[in-house]
Motif scaffolding. Structure first.
Motif, PDB file in Angstrom:
ATOM      1  N   GLU B 246       0.810  -1.220   0.000  1.00  0.00           N
ATOM      2  CA  GLU B 246       0.000   0.000   0.000  1.00  0.00           C
ATOM      3  C   GLU B 246       0.842   1.269   0.000  1.00  0.00           C
ATOM      4  O   GLU B 246       0.438   2.293  -0.532  1.00  0.00           O
ATOM      5  CB  GLU B 246      -0.942  -0.012   1.206  1.00  0.00           C
ATOM      6  CG  GLU B 246      -2.149  -0.890   0.921  1.00  0.00           C
ATOM      7  CD  GLU B 246      -3.039  -1.053   2.129  1.00  0.00           C
ATOM      8  OE1 GLU B 246      -2.737  -0.434   3.166  1.00  0.00           O
ATOM      9  OE2 GLU B 246      -4.017  -1.806   2.026  1.00  0.00           O
ATOM     10  N   TYR B 247       2.041   1.207   0.600  1.00  0.00           N
ATOM     11  CA  TYR B 247       2.834   2.442   0.668  1.00  0.00           C
ATOM     12  C   TYR B 247       3.262   2.890  -0.732  1.00  0.00           C
ATOM     13  O   TYR B 247       3.505   4.067  -0.976  1.00  0.00           O
ATOM     14  CB  TYR B 247       4.030   2.289   1.601  1.00  0.00           C
ATOM     15  CG  TYR B 247       5.155   1.447   1.063  1.00  0.00           C
ATOM     16  CD1 TYR B 247       6.204   2.043   0.351  1.00  0.00           C
ATOM     17  CD2 TYR B 247       5.204   0.078   1.280  1.00  0.00           C
ATOM     18  CE1 TYR B 247       7.240   1.285  -0.129  1.00  0.00           C
ATOM     19  CE2 TYR B 247       6.235  -0.682   0.788  1.00  0.00           C
ATOM     20  CZ  TYR B 247       7.256  -0.075   0.093  1.00  0.00           C
ATOM     21  OH  TYR B 247       8.277  -0.833  -0.388  1.00  0.00           O
ATOM     22  N   ALA B 251       2.595   6.494  -2.314  1.00  0.00           N
ATOM     23  CA  ALA B 251       3.609   7.323  -2.968  1.00  0.00           C
ATOM     24  C   ALA B 251       3.115   7.788  -4.335  1.00  0.00           C
ATOM     25  O   ALA B 251       3.300   8.941  -4.710  1.00  0.00           O
ATOM     26  CB  ALA B 251       4.905   6.520  -3.126  1.00  0.00           C
ATOM     27  N   ARG B 252       2.450   6.875  -5.056  1.00  0.00           N
ATOM     28  CA  ARG B 252       1.954   7.243  -6.389  1.00  0.00           C
ATOM     29  C   ARG B 252       0.878   8.319  -6.278  1.00  0.00           C
ATOM     30  O   ARG B 252       0.865   9.279  -7.057  1.00  0.00           O
ATOM     31  CB  ARG B 252       1.387   6.015  -7.093  1.00  0.00           C
ATOM     32  CG  ARG B 252       2.487   5.112  -7.619  1.00  0.00           C
ATOM     33  CD  ARG B 252       1.921   4.099  -8.613  1.00  0.00           C
ATOM     34  NE  ARG B 252       3.009   3.345  -9.203  1.00  0.00           N
ATOM     35  CZ  ARG B 252       3.050   2.015  -9.252  1.00  0.00           C
ATOM     36  NH1 ARG B 252       2.052   1.305  -8.770  1.00  0.00           N
ATOM     37  NH2 ARG B 252       4.081   1.394  -9.788  1.00  0.00           N
ATOM     38  N   VAL B 256       4.607  11.112  -6.548  1.00  0.00           N
ATOM     39  CA  VAL B 256       6.031  10.823  -6.716  1.00  0.00           C
ATOM     40  C   VAL B 256       6.240  10.250  -8.122  1.00  0.00           C
ATOM     41  O   VAL B 256       5.407   9.477  -8.607  1.00  0.00           O
ATOM     42  CB  VAL B 256       6.477   9.787  -5.657  1.00  0.00           C
ATOM     43  CG1 VAL B 256       7.935   9.423  -5.843  1.00  0.00           C
ATOM     44  CG2 VAL B 256       6.220  10.314  -4.266  1.00  0.00           C
ATOM     45  N   SER B 257       7.336  10.645  -8.750  1.00  0.00           N
ATOM     46  CA  SER B 257       7.561  10.169 -10.123  1.00  0.00           C
ATOM     47  C   SER B 257       7.726   8.660 -10.142  1.00  0.00           C
ATOM     48  O   SER B 257       8.221   8.054  -9.180  1.00  0.00           O
ATOM     49  CB  SER B 257       8.808  10.829 -10.713  1.00  0.00           C
ATOM     50  OG  SER B 257       9.951  10.278 -10.118  1.00  0.00           O
ATOM     51  N   ILE B 262       9.768   3.336  -8.255  1.00  0.00           N
ATOM     52  CA  ILE B 262      10.348   2.016  -8.503  1.00  0.00           C
ATOM     53  C   ILE B 262      11.713   1.885  -7.845  1.00  0.00           C
ATOM     54  O   ILE B 262      11.971   0.941  -7.099  1.00  0.00           O
ATOM     55  CB  ILE B 262      10.440   1.757 -10.025  1.00  0.00           C
ATOM     56  CG1 ILE B 262       9.032   1.547 -10.567  1.00  0.00           C
ATOM     57  CG2 ILE B 262      11.316   0.561 -10.328  1.00  0.00           C
ATOM     58  CD1 ILE B 262       8.952   1.525 -12.061  1.00  0.00           C
ATOM     59  N   TRP B 263      12.605   2.813  -8.113  1.00  0.00           N
ATOM     60  CA  TRP B 263      13.987   2.622  -7.676  1.00  0.00           C
ATOM     61  C   TRP B 263      14.219   2.987  -6.219  1.00  0.00           C
ATOM     62  O   TRP B 263      15.094   2.416  -5.571  1.00  0.00           O
ATOM     63  CB  TRP B 263      14.954   3.375  -8.583  1.00  0.00           C
ATOM     64  CG  TRP B 263      15.114   2.666  -9.875  1.00  0.00           C
ATOM     65  CD1 TRP B 263      14.566   3.022 -11.065  1.00  0.00           C
ATOM     66  CD2 TRP B 263      15.821   1.450 -10.106  1.00  0.00           C
ATOM     67  NE1 TRP B 263      14.891   2.102 -12.026  1.00  0.00           N
ATOM     68  CE2 TRP B 263      15.663   1.126 -11.467  1.00  0.00           C
ATOM     69  CE3 TRP B 263      16.575   0.599  -9.301  1.00  0.00           C
ATOM     70  CZ2 TRP B 263      16.222  -0.002 -12.037  1.00  0.00           C
ATOM     71  CZ3 TRP B 263      17.142  -0.523  -9.865  1.00  0.00           C
ATOM     72  CH2 TRP B 263      16.964  -0.820 -11.225  1.00  0.00           C
TER      73      TRP B 263
END
Lengths: 301, 347
Positions: B246-247, B251-252, B256-257, B262-263
């Motif tokens: 869920e976090y 973030a999405r 957040v890009s 992802i990274w």
């Protein structure tokens, strides 16, 4: 047709047979929706057909030498060319399907039940039985499989039977681990206690109630391991420790072709393609089976 | 006060993990020795006969048997074998007529060099591929990477080596052929570490360095491909686990890009389990090098093992098995203990 389908998918099956067939039908349906699994099944059916009907499919005999036609490149007459004794490589690859199928079947038949039994006993009884059995399993498991197989064949002597024994000795521990983990999840459940209360012996509980519940994860694991077994067997054949000439074993064929690899590339390359195809088939099917049989992993892959 | 408490608790877990590691590793070593002892001593081939030959008289045979200590009970023989191994005595090789331990020390660096470059290639390509496949789950990118990874489980290493030699050495001429260096570079640099690249660099002899790299790159890449397959698959599965948390959604939603999601958010937590995976594949590469070395005439432990196999040189076979097994076990257990020390959840 529809009645057969309703009978298969009945929510409350009337017999064990109906329930099992229904389960099989549902699984097949799920597998058929997975494109890679279908490709895997097609490849493995080809392997099976090639092994059964080898004398009818192969255009030449796998052993017949014809020194006048040695090392011919692939052509209409010899689809995969000929080797250094003028034998048709395509025919040898087709007959080689029999050897490969025999190796994987025997290894699976020896190592899977052995691992299953050891794991189920360890998980079911627990305590010291578990500690000792799993200790041995872990020692084997933490050993490099190929090297161990090599050492066993070195001691037993080269040959296809010894290669099968060596590979089986190195493959059972993984199955024991899985069977133990599965057994632990239901060893304290009520149906086991109920069976015990009805007077069933330990061996009956293990054979009739514990082992059947472990089989589905075992089938997935064995299918996924098949590629590794084929590669190990081919590797032993390549080193001259597995199947001996003139048997058309794929690894041994590559080893013979190694001498001519720079000028007559097809001698060593063609059997390798057969190995890749069959191993991929097992990998695809194994992946598909895991998605179907193991719902925990299903969402992920 | 509370920080002290956490610190000592952390120290305790670390020490506990290390203690457990030492005990388990030692026990596994003894198990490994039991297996090699069993293979060498109990399985049919008569070790006495292989020394005295089959034309020896009964007296000669018995004398040899006593001299080799084979008349003692099995357990005594095993204990003396364990003692010998711990003193670094692996017996004498019949074919090279030198102590097996010396032979192995001489050939091991070549294998280490190849496996190390191989794992670097496998990690460098496999991790990004796994992350990419997870980020594009279900698309053609994912499918292509999946099939590519499954190929790593299906292609025989020796076959890929042969095809690679034909293609990149004989036909295209991009890389150098079998062996570690060209014959006229042989013995030019002083073998300080046994790792050809390091030795050449230390000696400042860059011609030898580039030649050695030219020879190394093809076998190392092929070896790396096999670890790539496993690493990519595991990375993908770990990443999918993280990306469904869920976090990540949070973030999405915060905007957040995707790259950062992802990274940074997705990849950071999987670094620790990846260490175990990389450790396992490194150990597997040491094993996988047996086939590759045979094809490339690479003078490493794998080649030594196969030559010994063909000469029925059992001391050398068992010595090599023991060393590869020991390194394999050590790396396995080390990555296990590293995982427990590094993973914050186990503190």
């Amino acid at each position: 047709m529809t009645t057969a389908r309703t009978w298969l998918l009945a929510d409350s099956p009337n017999s064990k047979l109906q329930a099992n067939l229904g389960n099989g039908y549902r699984m097949m349906g799920a597998l058929m929706r997975n494109p890679l699994a279908v490709v895997g099944m097609v490849i493995l059916s080809m392997l099976l057909l090639a092994a059964i009907f080898a004398p009818w499919i192969a255009p030449h005999t796998p052993f017949g030498q014809n020194l006048g036609a040695r090392l011919l490149p692939p052509s209409a007459a010899h689809w995969m060319g000929t080797d250094e004794l003028g034998r048709d490589i395509f025919s040898r690859v087709i007959y080689g399907a029999r050897i490969t199928l025999m190796i994987v079947t025997l290894v699976a038949v020896i190592s899977a039940p052995l691992g299953l039994l050891i794991g189920a006993i360890a998980g079911y009884f627990g305590g010291w039985t578990d500690k000792i059995l799993m200790g041995v399993t872990d020692v084997f498991l933490s050993m490099p499989k190929l090297i161990l197989a090599l050492a066993f064949v070195a001691a037993l002597g080269p040959g296809i039977e010894n290669a099968i024994i060596a590979i089986a000795i190195t493959s059972w521990p993984a199955y024991a681990r899985i069977a133990r983990a599965e057994t632990l999840t239901f060893r304290n459940s009520e149906f086991i206690s109920a069976t015990r209360l009805l007077g069933a012996s330990h061996s009956r509980v293990i054979v009739r109630h514990v082992l059947p519940l472990c089989t589905s994860s075992m089938i997935v694991r064995v299918t996924l391991d098949m590629a590794g077994i084929i590669l190990t067997a081919a590797g032993l054949g390549f080193l001259g420790l597995g199947a001996q000439p003139p048997l058309p074993e794929w690894g041994a064929m590559i080893s013979r072709g190694r001498t001519f690899i720079l000028d007559q590339w097809w001698v060593a390359t063609m059997p390798g393609l057969a190995i890749i195809l069959v191993s991929l088939g097992f990998c695809f099917l194994g992946d598909g089976l895991r998605d179907v049989l193991d719902p925990k992993q299903g969402g992920k892959s | 006060m509370s920080t002290d408490g956490t610190k000592s608790r952390r120290l305790k877990t670390t020490l506990g993990a290390l203690g457990g590691f030492v005990v388990v590793t030692l026990l596994t070593f003894v198990g490994l020795m039991a297996i090699t002892f069993f293979i060498g001593r109990v399985i049919p081939i008569d070790p006495v006969l292989s020394v005295v030959g089959d034309r020896a008289t009964q007296e000669q045979y018995d004398a040899a048997k006593v001299a080799m200590g084979l008349d003692r009970p099995l357990i005594v023989q095993f204990l003396s074998y364990v003692g010998d191994v711990f003193q670094g005595d692996l017996g004498r090789s019949v074919s090279t007529n030198r102590p097996v331990a010396d032979d192995l020390a001489r050939v091991f660096p070549a294998t280490l060099e190849m496996a190390t470059l191989g794992i670097a290639i496998g990690v460098g390509l496999g991790v990004p591929m796994g992350v990419w496949a997870a980020a594009r789950k279900g698309t053609w990118v994912d499918q292509v990477i999946r099939v590519f990874a499954l190929l790593g489980y299906s292609v025989p290493a020796f076959w890929l080596g042969l095809v690679g030699l034909v293609l990149f050495y004989a036909t295209l001429g991009w890389v150098a052929g079998p062996g570690r260096v060209d014959i006229f570079y042989e013995g030019l640099v002083e073998p300080r570490t046994g790792l050809m690249l390091v030795d050449a660099a230390l000696a400042g002899d860059w011609q030898v360095f580039w030649n050695a790299l030219d020879h190394l790159i093809l076998p190392a890449t092929i070896l790396g491909f096999f670890s790539l397959a496993y690493i990519a698959r595991m990375t993908r599965s770990f990443m999918l686990d993280q990306l469904s948390q869920e976090y990540i959604t949070t973030a999405r939603v915060k905007g957040v890009s995707e790259w950062r999601v992802i990274w940074v958010h997705g990849f950071r937590p999987i670094r620790v389990p990846l260490i175990t995976v990389i450790g396992l594949s490194y150990a597997a590469l040491l094993e996988g090098s047996v086939m590759i070395e045979t094809v490339f005439s690479w003078p490493g432990i794998g080649n030594y093992l196969t030559v010994a196999l063909l000469n029925a040189d059992m001391n050398a076979v068992l010595g090599a098995t023991l060393v590869i097994g020991a390194v394999f076990i050590l790396i396995n257990k080390l990555s296990d203990v590293l995982y427990r020390v590094l993973d914050p959840r186990s503190r």
